[in-house]
Design a protein around this motif. Structure first.
Motif, PDB file in Angstrom:
ATOM      1  N   VAL A 111       0.822  -1.213   0.000  1.00  0.00           N
ATOM      2  CA  VAL A 111       0.000   0.000   0.000  1.00  0.00           C
ATOM      3  C   VAL A 111       0.854   1.260   0.000  1.00  0.00           C
ATOM      4  O   VAL A 111       0.324   2.368   0.058  1.00  0.00           O
ATOM      5  CB  VAL A 111      -0.981   0.010   1.191  1.00  0.00           C
ATOM      6  N   ALA A 112       2.179   1.108  -0.070  1.00  0.00           N
ATOM      7  CA  ALA A 112       3.063   2.269  -0.198  1.00  0.00           C
ATOM      8  C   ALA A 112       2.907   2.872  -1.579  1.00  0.00           C
ATOM      9  O   ALA A 112       2.705   2.142  -2.560  1.00  0.00           O
ATOM     10  CB  ALA A 112       4.516   1.849   0.009  1.00  0.00           C
ATOM     11  N   PRO A 113       2.999   4.213  -1.713  1.00  0.00           N
ATOM     12  CA  PRO A 113       2.982   4.822  -3.046  1.00  0.00           C
ATOM     13  C   PRO A 113       4.115   4.244  -3.885  1.00  0.00           C
ATOM     14  O   PRO A 113       5.286   4.378  -3.530  1.00  0.00           O
ATOM     15  CB  PRO A 113       3.206   6.308  -2.754  1.00  0.00           C
ATOM     16  N   THR A 114       3.764   3.584  -4.985  1.00  0.00           N
ATOM     17  CA  THR A 114       4.757   2.912  -5.825  1.00  0.00           C
ATOM     18  C   THR A 114       4.528   3.303  -7.280  1.00  0.00           C
ATOM     19  O   THR A 114       3.474   2.990  -7.850  1.00  0.00           O
ATOM     20  CB  THR A 114       4.653   1.383  -5.678  1.00  0.00           C
ATOM     21  N   TYR A 118      -3.948   5.102  -8.680  1.00  0.00           N
ATOM     22  CA  TYR A 118      -4.927   5.789  -7.828  1.00  0.00           C
ATOM     23  C   TYR A 118      -4.517   7.219  -7.502  1.00  0.00           C
ATOM     24  O   TYR A 118      -5.313   7.994  -6.966  1.00  0.00           O
ATOM     25  CB  TYR A 118      -5.176   5.003  -6.542  1.00  0.00           C
ATOM     26  N   LEU A 119      -3.280   7.589  -7.832  1.00  0.00           N
ATOM     27  CA  LEU A 119      -2.815   8.973  -7.682  1.00  0.00           C
ATOM     28  C   LEU A 119      -1.787   9.260  -8.762  1.00  0.00           C
ATOM     29  O   LEU A 119      -0.991   8.388  -9.119  1.00  0.00           O
ATOM     30  CB  LEU A 119      -2.158   9.208  -6.309  1.00  0.00           C
ATOM     31  N   ASN A 120      -1.792  10.480  -9.261  1.00  0.00           N
ATOM     32  CA  ASN A 120      -0.736  10.910 -10.172  1.00  0.00           C
ATOM     33  C   ASN A 120       0.502  11.271  -9.367  1.00  0.00           C
ATOM     34  O   ASN A 120       0.405  11.806  -8.259  1.00  0.00           O
ATOM     35  CB  ASN A 120      -1.185  12.132 -10.975  1.00  0.00           C
ATOM     36  N   THR A 121       1.665  10.974  -9.915  1.00  0.00           N
ATOM     37  CA  THR A 121       2.895  11.356  -9.253  1.00  0.00           C
ATOM     38  C   THR A 121       3.662  12.304 -10.167  1.00  0.00           C
ATOM     39  O   THR A 121       4.288  11.902 -11.148  1.00  0.00           O
ATOM     40  CB  THR A 121       3.758  10.136  -8.863  1.00  0.00           C
ATOM     41  N   ASP A 122       3.555  13.586  -9.866  1.00  0.00           N
ATOM     42  CA  ASP A 122       4.163  14.646 -10.671  1.00  0.00           C
ATOM     43  C   ASP A 122       5.170  15.430  -9.827  1.00  0.00           C
ATOM     44  O   ASP A 122       5.312  15.196  -8.630  1.00  0.00           O
ATOM     45  CB  ASP A 122       3.078  15.592 -11.197  1.00  0.00           C
ATOM     46  N   PHE A 123       5.869  16.359 -10.460  1.00  0.00           N
ATOM     47  CA  PHE A 123       6.811  17.234  -9.765  1.00  0.00           C
ATOM     48  C   PHE A 123       6.135  18.596  -9.580  1.00  0.00           C
ATOM     49  O   PHE A 123       5.574  19.140 -10.526  1.00  0.00           O
ATOM     50  CB  PHE A 123       8.093  17.420 -10.574  1.00  0.00           C
ATOM     51  N   GLN A 124       6.220  19.140  -8.373  1.00  0.00           N
ATOM     52  CA  GLN A 124       5.597  20.444  -8.151  1.00  0.00           C
ATOM     53  C   GLN A 124       6.524  21.367  -7.372  1.00  0.00           C
ATOM     54  O   GLN A 124       7.203  20.958  -6.439  1.00  0.00           O
ATOM     55  CB  GLN A 124       4.264  20.296  -7.415  1.00  0.00           C
ATOM     56  N   PHE A 125       6.509  22.625  -7.792  1.00  0.00           N
ATOM     57  CA  PHE A 125       7.333  23.644  -7.154  1.00  0.00           C
ATOM     58  C   PHE A 125       6.565  24.331  -6.038  1.00  0.00           C
ATOM     59  O   PHE A 125       5.339  24.495  -6.107  1.00  0.00           O
ATOM     60  CB  PHE A 125       7.768  24.689  -8.178  1.00  0.00           C
ATOM     61  N   VAL A 126       7.297  24.736  -5.007  1.00  0.00           N
ATOM     62  CA  VAL A 126       6.768  25.524  -3.889  1.00  0.00           C
ATOM     63  C   VAL A 126       7.547  26.823  -3.838  1.00  0.00           C
ATOM     64  O   VAL A 126       8.783  26.815  -3.935  1.00  0.00           O
ATOM     65  CB  VAL A 126       6.913  24.757  -2.556  1.00  0.00           C
ATOM     66  N   VAL A 127       6.840  27.942  -3.701  1.00  0.00           N
ATOM     67  CA  VAL A 127       7.482  29.266  -3.654  1.00  0.00           C
ATOM     68  C   VAL A 127       6.917  30.059  -2.476  1.00  0.00           C
ATOM     69  O   VAL A 127       5.921  29.660  -1.864  1.00  0.00           O
ATOM     70  CB  VAL A 127       7.238  30.044  -4.967  1.00  0.00           C
ATOM     71  N   ARG A 128       7.549  31.181  -2.183  1.00  0.00           N
ATOM     72  CA  ARG A 128       7.023  32.060  -1.138  1.00  0.00           C
ATOM     73  C   ARG A 128       5.662  32.614  -1.545  1.00  0.00           C
ATOM     74  O   ARG A 128       5.356  32.756  -2.734  1.00  0.00           O
ATOM     75  CB  ARG A 128       7.998  33.213  -0.885  1.00  0.00           C
ATOM     76  N   ASN A 129       4.875  32.942  -0.546  1.00  0.00           N
ATOM     77  CA  ASN A 129       3.512  33.420  -0.799  1.00  0.00           C
ATOM     78  C   ASN A 129       3.449  34.695  -1.640  1.00  0.00           C
ATOM     79  O   ASN A 129       2.459  34.933  -2.331  1.00  0.00           O
ATOM     80  CB  ASN A 129       2.791  33.662   0.539  1.00  0.00           C
ATOM     81  N   THR A 171       4.509  14.346 -15.120  1.00  0.00           N
ATOM     82  CA  THR A 171       5.365  13.243 -15.565  1.00  0.00           C
ATOM     83  C   THR A 171       4.582  12.214 -16.374  1.00  0.00           C
ATOM     84  O   THR A 171       5.178  11.394 -17.069  1.00  0.00           O
ATOM     85  CB  THR A 171       5.966  12.508 -14.352  1.00  0.00           C
ATOM     86  N   GLY A 172       3.252  12.235 -16.235  1.00  0.00           N
ATOM     87  CA  GLY A 172       2.426  11.237 -16.889  1.00  0.00           C
ATOM     88  C   GLY A 172       2.408   9.911 -16.158  1.00  0.00           C
ATOM     89  O   GLY A 172       1.823   8.932 -16.639  1.00  0.00           O
ATOM     90  N   LYS A 173       3.020   9.857 -14.973  1.00  0.00           N
ATOM     91  CA  LYS A 173       3.110   8.603 -14.227  1.00  0.00           C
ATOM     92  C   LYS A 173       2.106   8.579 -13.067  1.00  0.00           C
ATOM     93  O   LYS A 173       1.639   9.623 -12.611  1.00  0.00           O
ATOM     94  CB  LYS A 173       4.530   8.398 -13.699  1.00  0.00           C
ATOM     95  N   VAL A 174       1.797   7.365 -12.616  1.00  0.00           N
ATOM     96  CA  VAL A 174       0.835   7.195 -11.523  1.00  0.00           C
ATOM     97  C   VAL A 174       1.374   6.204 -10.497  1.00  0.00           C
ATOM     98  O   VAL A 174       2.269   5.399 -10.787  1.00  0.00           O
ATOM     99  CB  VAL A 174      -0.536   6.700 -12.038  1.00  0.00           C
ATOM    100  N   TRP A 175       0.802   6.270  -9.301  1.00  0.00           N
ATOM    101  CA  TRP A 175       1.076   5.285  -8.260  1.00  0.00           C
ATOM    102  C   TRP A 175       0.017   4.200  -8.299  1.00  0.00           C
ATOM    103  O   TRP A 175      -1.178   4.482  -8.431  1.00  0.00           O
ATOM    104  CB  TRP A 175       1.058   5.946  -6.883  1.00  0.00           C
ATOM    105  N   ALA A 177      -5.935  10.440 -11.787  1.00  0.00           N
ATOM    106  CA  ALA A 177      -6.087   9.039 -11.374  1.00  0.00           C
ATOM    107  C   ALA A 177      -6.929   8.901 -10.114  1.00  0.00           C
ATOM    108  O   ALA A 177      -7.571   7.867  -9.906  1.00  0.00           O
ATOM    109  CB  ALA A 177      -4.709   8.420 -11.151  1.00  0.00           C
ATOM    110  N   ALA A 178      -6.962   9.924  -9.275  1.00  0.00           N
ATOM    111  CA  ALA A 178      -7.709   9.850  -8.016  1.00  0.00           C
ATOM    112  C   ALA A 178      -9.217   9.769  -8.219  1.00  0.00           C
ATOM    113  O   ALA A 178      -9.943   9.313  -7.320  1.00  0.00           O
ATOM    114  CB  ALA A 178      -7.371  11.052  -7.133  1.00  0.00           C
ATOM    115  N   VAL A 179      -9.687  10.206  -9.368  1.00  0.00           N
ATOM    116  CA  VAL A 179     -11.133  10.253  -9.595  1.00  0.00           C
ATOM    117  C   VAL A 179     -11.557   9.540 -10.876  1.00  0.00           C
ATOM    118  O   VAL A 179     -12.733   9.550 -11.236  1.00  0.00           O
ATOM    119  CB  VAL A 179     -11.640  11.714  -9.646  1.00  0.00           C
ATOM    120  N   THR A 180     -10.617   8.898 -11.559  1.00  0.00           N
ATOM    121  CA  THR A 180     -10.928   8.281 -12.844  1.00  0.00           C
ATOM    122  C   THR A 180     -10.700   6.773 -12.814  1.00  0.00           C
ATOM    123  O   THR A 180      -9.552   6.308 -12.914  1.00  0.00           O
ATOM    124  CB  THR A 180     -10.062   8.900 -13.959  1.00  0.00           C
TER     125      THR A 180
END
Length: 278
Positions: free
Chosen positions: A89-92, A108-119, A204-208, A253-256
């Protein structure tokens, strides 16, 4: 009248026996207990997170007990192959190499890369928005190598930190312009820290998916039916908002739910006419 009474009694006994048998079923499943917000230690002992909730809900819907083992990710797939775990059940991330060795559920989930920045950072809509900036990453992670491979093309400078938490703090303090990590990890960081926000998402087009042993098609189908129902009735979307602070994207993937069993275009996928239902 007596015959009908006996028939009803026998039927009731069979239902009760079936329910008791289901309650006696225990699935031993594994995940990485240090991968927040999917699984992480909680105050008072034990673990919590998106995948912990997901595993327990699968067990509830199957009428089975879930023995969730928190261990290092590096030993999980070998443990599955050795028969230590019933499924994982680990994200794989579903890859061609892994699909050649284990049987995957649908994603069941998409695995993409996301950036975080200051508010206070203006909205960034493409990779060009990070040109010439300092990007903080978790040292040794896939995001570290990805960012370094793109450094010449993007013109950014990569700085590595011991943990992703430290990399996010570098953004808060101004030592870095942005941090890049997995989309769910970034969502968790933004939810926990009011000084940062989610920025550009690199798909990335990839999923867990959930791995099973080759030959365990029946168990895979049993669990996947539950996952599909949880997509259809909005349960996974609710968990997504609870742990990541955002609603899943339309078509993600979470809803499809996916027809057949497994993830299309990967080894182990079975297109047997099965249609998702709930």
């Amino acid at each position: 009248m007596l015959a009908r009474t006996l028939t009803a009694a026998i039927a009731a006994a069979l239902v009760a026996a079936s329910a008791a048998q289901a309650q006696d079923t225990t699935y031993k499943v594994a995940l990485d207990g240090t991968f927040a917000p999917h699984a992480m230690p909680k105050l008072g002992g034990g673990i919590e997170g998106f995948n912990v909730d997901l595993a327990n809900m699968i067990g509830e819907r199957l009428g089975a007990k879930m023995d969730i083992v928190a261990t290092q990710f590096s030993g999980i797939l070998p443990g599955l192959q050795a028969g230590t775990y019933d499924f994982v059940v680990a994200p794989t991330t579903i890859t061609e190499e892994r699909a050649a060795n284990v049987l995957f559920s649908e994603g069941y989930l998409n695995t993409d890369f996301q950036f975080v920045v200051r508010n206070d950072t203006p909205e960034i809509t493409d990779m060009d928005g990070f040109a010439g900036q300092v990007i903080a990453v978790n040292k040794g992670s896939v995001y570290d190598s990805w960012a370094r491979d793109l450094a010449a093309e993007t013109g950014w400078t990569v700085e590595s930190y011991g943990t992703n938490t430290d990399a996010v703090q570098a953004v808060v303090s101004g030592r870095a312009f942005a941090n890049v990590a997995g989309n769910t990890v970034s969502a968790w960081a933004a939810k926990q820290n009011p000084n940062v926000k989610l920025s550009y998402l690199f798909s990335t087009g990839k999923v867990w998916g959930m791995p099973f042993r080759k030959g365990d098609e029946e168990l895979r189908a049993t669990v996947e039916n539950v996952i599909e129902c949880m997509k259809i009735d909005g349960t996974i979307a609710e968990l997504h908002e609870k742990w990541f602070g955002t609603a899943p994207a339309e078509g993600s993937a979470a809803v499809t739910p996916v027809a057949g069993y497994g993830e299309p275009d990967f080894e182990g996928y079975v297109d047997d006419g099965h249609e998702p239902s709930c």
